[in-house]
Scaffold this motif. Structure first.
Motif, PDB file in Angstrom:
ATOM      1  N   ASN A 161      63.036  46.255  64.991  1.00  0.00           N
ATOM      2  CA  ASN A 161      62.152  45.552  64.048  1.00  0.00           C
ATOM      3  C   ASN A 161      61.284  44.497  64.734  1.00  0.00           C
ATOM      4  O   ASN A 161      61.062  43.406  64.202  1.00  0.00           O
ATOM      5  N   LEU A 162      60.789  44.833  65.907  1.00  0.00           N
ATOM      6  CA  LEU A 162      59.987  43.877  66.671  1.00  0.00           C
ATOM      7  C   LEU A 162      58.619  43.621  66.037  1.00  0.00           C
ATOM      8  O   LEU A 162      58.024  42.568  66.261  1.00  0.00           O
ATOM      9  N   VAL A 163      58.119  44.586  65.251  1.00  0.00           N
ATOM     10  CA  VAL A 163      56.790  44.411  64.668  1.00  0.00           C
ATOM     11  C   VAL A 163      56.732  43.175  63.773  1.00  0.00           C
ATOM     12  O   VAL A 163      55.721  42.465  63.727  1.00  0.00           O
ATOM     13  N   PHE A 164      57.836  42.872  63.081  1.00  0.00           N
ATOM     14  CA  PHE A 164      57.883  41.677  62.237  1.00  0.00           C
ATOM     15  C   PHE A 164      57.797  40.410  63.091  1.00  0.00           C
ATOM     16  O   PHE A 164      57.083  39.464  62.748  1.00  0.00           O
ATOM     17  N   LYS A 165      58.499  40.406  64.219  1.00  0.00           N
ATOM     18  CA  LYS A 165      58.495  39.248  65.105  1.00  0.00           C
ATOM     19  C   LYS A 165      57.123  39.060  65.753  1.00  0.00           C
ATOM     20  O   LYS A 165      56.651  37.923  65.931  1.00  0.00           O
ATOM     21  N   VAL A 166      56.475  40.180  66.107  1.00  0.00           N
ATOM     22  CA  VAL A 166      55.148  40.094  66.720  1.00  0.00           C
ATOM     23  C   VAL A 166      54.151  39.483  65.744  1.00  0.00           C
ATOM     24  O   VAL A 166      53.369  38.589  66.101  1.00  0.00           O
TER      25      VAL A 166
END
Length: 208
Positions: A159-164
């Motif tokens: 779920n890195l897209v949320f952090k980006v």
């Protein structure tokens, strides 16, 4: 591999029209399984198939499966050589593996003691030839970019897209932002809500 030995290559993959078409167009065979099964069920399927066909070489690329040493131990009973692919920065000694591939640059900081052959860092990052061709063409960096593309692979299981998005929110002013997701990404609805609630001005594109 095909350049150095006359090998029959078979892919074990979840049912996906795009994946199966890609494998077929590349001239390989595939054994598919229900795309909705859980990871533990997927591992059971892999063990069942490898026991049946006894491959000389098996390359494991299953999400988080590199952490399951017991699974690798069972798998090694059915294969002669075991390779493992993973792409995060975790330190992971894999006593059952004969070779390990990880293109993450952070992996180069680790010192492994296991007898496996570790192929680490950007040199071994697995990517299509078309990207290398673009690099060879050359590129320029503009001072004030107008477009931003965010893509984190077909699944983005961390779920890195949320952090980006959180990290760059203050920098998005004036940018045309597009997020490209693969069909294996399971959080599309959550991402659309996240984008709406956070008032992000982005376009979400989901591939087949």
């Amino acid at each position: 591999l095909l350049k150095v030995m006359d090998a029959e290559v078979v892919f074990l993959t979840r049912e996906s029209e795009y994946s199966l078409m890609t494998i077929k167009n590349a001239g390989f065979n595939a054994i598919s399984f229900d795309k909705n099964i859980q990871t533990d069920e997927e591992k059971d399927f892999v063990l069942e198939v490898t026991e049946k066909i006894s491959p000389e070489i098996f390359v494991l690329d299953v999400l988080d499966a590199y952490k399951d040493l017991e699974f690798q131990k069972q798998l090694k009973k059915h294969v002669k050589f075991l390779g493992v692919i993973f792409d995060n920065s975790d330190y992971a000694e894999l006593p059952q593996a004969d070779f390990v591939i990880n293109g993450n640059p952070m992996q180069m900081e680790h010192k492994y003691r296991q007898p496996a052959k570790y192929l680490l860092g950007p040199k071994y990052f697995i990517m299509g030839d078309e990207y290398a061709a673009l690099h060879k063409k050359g590129y320029s960096v503009v001072e004030k970019p107008r477009k931003l593309l965010i893509t984190l692979g077909g699944s983005d299981h961390s779920n890195l897209v949320f952090k980006v998005l959180k990290a760059i929110k203050s920098k998005l002013g004036g940018l045309s932002v597009k997020i490209a997701l693969g069909s294996a990404f399971g959080g599309t609805n959550e991402l659309e809500k996240f984008v709406k609630d956070g008032k992000f001005d982005v376009q979400i594109v989901v591939g087949s």
